[in-house]
Design a protein around this motif. Sequence first.
Motif, PDB file in Angstrom:
ATOM      1  N   LEU A  61      60.598  28.972  70.394  1.00  0.00           N
ATOM      2  CA  LEU A  61      60.700  28.443  69.053  1.00  0.00           C
ATOM      3  C   LEU A  61      62.012  28.335  68.461  1.00  0.00           C
ATOM      4  CD1 LEU A  61      57.577  30.214  67.514  1.00  0.00           C
ATOM      5  CD2 LEU A  61      57.677  27.885  68.316  1.00  0.00           C
ATOM      6  N   GLU A  63      65.950  27.512  67.767  1.00  0.00           N
ATOM      7  CA  GLU A  63      66.534  26.204  67.602  1.00  0.00           C
ATOM      8  C   GLU A  63      67.653  26.156  69.078  1.00  0.00           C
ATOM      9  OE1 GLU A  63      66.279  23.635  65.014  1.00  0.00           O
ATOM     10  OE2 GLU A  63      64.398  25.029  65.087  1.00  0.00           O
ATOM     11  N   THR A 143      66.101  32.425  64.959  1.00  0.00           N
ATOM     12  CA  THR A 143      65.216  31.296  64.327  1.00  0.00           C
ATOM     13  C   THR A 143      63.771  31.187  64.854  1.00  0.00           C
ATOM     14  OG1 THR A 143      66.260  29.747  66.154  1.00  0.00           O
ATOM     15  CG2 THR A 143      67.145  29.657  63.949  1.00  0.00           C
ATOM     16  N   SER A 147      60.599  30.413  62.931  1.00  0.00           N
ATOM     17  CA  SER A 147      59.611  29.318  62.957  1.00  0.00           C
ATOM     18  C   SER A 147      58.183  30.080  63.100  1.00  0.00           C
ATOM     19  CB  SER A 147      59.991  28.760  64.094  1.00  0.00           C
ATOM     20  OG  SER A 147      60.941  27.605  63.769  1.00  0.00           O
ATOM     21  N   PRO A 167      54.440  23.804  57.645  1.00  0.00           N
ATOM     22  CA  PRO A 167      55.790  24.065  57.967  1.00  0.00           C
ATOM     23  C   PRO A 167      56.722  22.730  57.064  1.00  0.00           C
ATOM     24  CG  PRO A 167      54.722  24.083  59.957  1.00  0.00           C
ATOM     25  CD  PRO A 167      53.778  23.879  58.803  1.00  0.00           C
ATOM     26  N   ALA A 171      57.887  22.802  64.372  1.00  0.00           N
ATOM     27  CA  ALA A 171      58.555  22.958  65.827  1.00  0.00           C
ATOM     28  C   ALA A 171      58.483  22.162  66.897  1.00  0.00           C
ATOM     29  CB  ALA A 171      58.040  24.403  66.199  1.00  0.00           C
ATOM     30  N   GLU A 178      53.618  26.556  63.037  1.00  0.00           N
ATOM     31  CA  GLU A 178      54.942  26.902  63.222  1.00  0.00           C
ATOM     32  C   GLU A 178      56.033  25.769  62.881  1.00  0.00           C
ATOM     33  OE1 GLU A 178      54.096  30.277  66.536  1.00  0.00           O
ATOM     34  OE2 GLU A 178      54.284  28.347  67.320  1.00  0.00           O
ATOM     35  N   GLY A 179      57.270  26.308  62.811  1.00  0.00           N
ATOM     36  CA  GLY A 179      58.480  25.470  62.448  1.00  0.00           C
ATOM     37  C   GLY A 179      59.301  25.975  61.298  1.00  0.00           C
ATOM     38  N   ILE A 180      60.373  25.507  61.164  1.00  0.00           N
ATOM     39  CA  ILE A 180      61.350  26.091  59.960  1.00  0.00           C
ATOM     40  C   ILE A 180      60.907  25.618  58.494  1.00  0.00           C
ATOM     41  CG2 ILE A 180      63.732  25.708  59.191  1.00  0.00           C
ATOM     42  CD1 ILE A 180      63.381  27.226  62.064  1.00  0.00           C
TER      43      ILE A 180
END
Length: 325
Positions: A61, A63, A143, A147, A167, A171, A178-180
């Motif tokens: 996950l 970056e 990161t 995430s 998110p 991701a 999941e993700g930023i």
Amino acid sequence: MQDETEKQTAASENDETATPEVAEAVAGENTEDTATADDVGPEATLGDILIAVEELWPASLAEKWDRVGLVAGRTERPVRRVLFAVDPTLDVVRDAVARGTDLLITHHPLMLRGVNSVAATDPKGEVVHELIEGRCALLTVHTNGDSAVGGVSDVLADIFGLQDVEPLSAADEGLPEEGIGRIGDLPQAVTLGDFAATVYGAMPAVAGGVRVAGDRQAVIRRVAVCGGAGDSLMDTVREAGADVYVTGDLRHHPALEARETARGQRPYLIDVSHFASEWLWLPAAADALTNVLSDQNFDVEVQVSSINSDPWDFVMIGSPNQIDL
């Protein structure tokens, strides 16, 4: 006062005259002690902790530019005490060693960019030496910790009471949730000023406080959040229809351009301390790791550092010579 010989003789006589009931009770106590010792779970190694961390915050996950994972440490060494912190500063590392910490887990990497030396004459080199000499491993969850489910932005969304959270930037590899960053809705609409007060009250005390761009009386409900530095997501926040965006390290030009693009309207901006927004994740991360290790019968003490690594010490507001604009 009895001399040592008399004491030993008395003790022997007491042993010889002990009743069968007493002897049986003593034997029972010894058996219970032995059973307790046998019930103690296996000792966790650094390798075991790495497996648990991968389960919670998968390295996939992270970056592409990021550097996560084990920085220093031998995977076969036992780990009895873990400490979470935001930054691997010298103060944090020395505190970890003083606590008898076997593993320090930090959110920010010690070596995000390449280095040619870890000599103790350099700050990062000094940290490496302190870790090795203090027999303390170092692990980075950056990161991937942002995430993952239950990561930094999820914790912020929970603290602010957001609902229907998803998110901001999904991701590339991972679950749909999941993700930023995260975006969601407050249970009911509030003014920007009241929400900013909620944000301020949730943050650890730091010199910079909280800065807000927008009409204090504007009514908001849809909230985007990103722990740490999130000005790269400005376009995504606007496209997602957020009323306000909470993040850290908002620089002059990205913030000004976002305000110009919005023509002073939504999304409004709330700028918080980078350190403070990410420190809020540490207690939740410590609890999550403790639960995973407990499920495997590992007895590991997991703590959170209380050292403030925000770089600012004080702020000055107003001045006798302030220019009137």
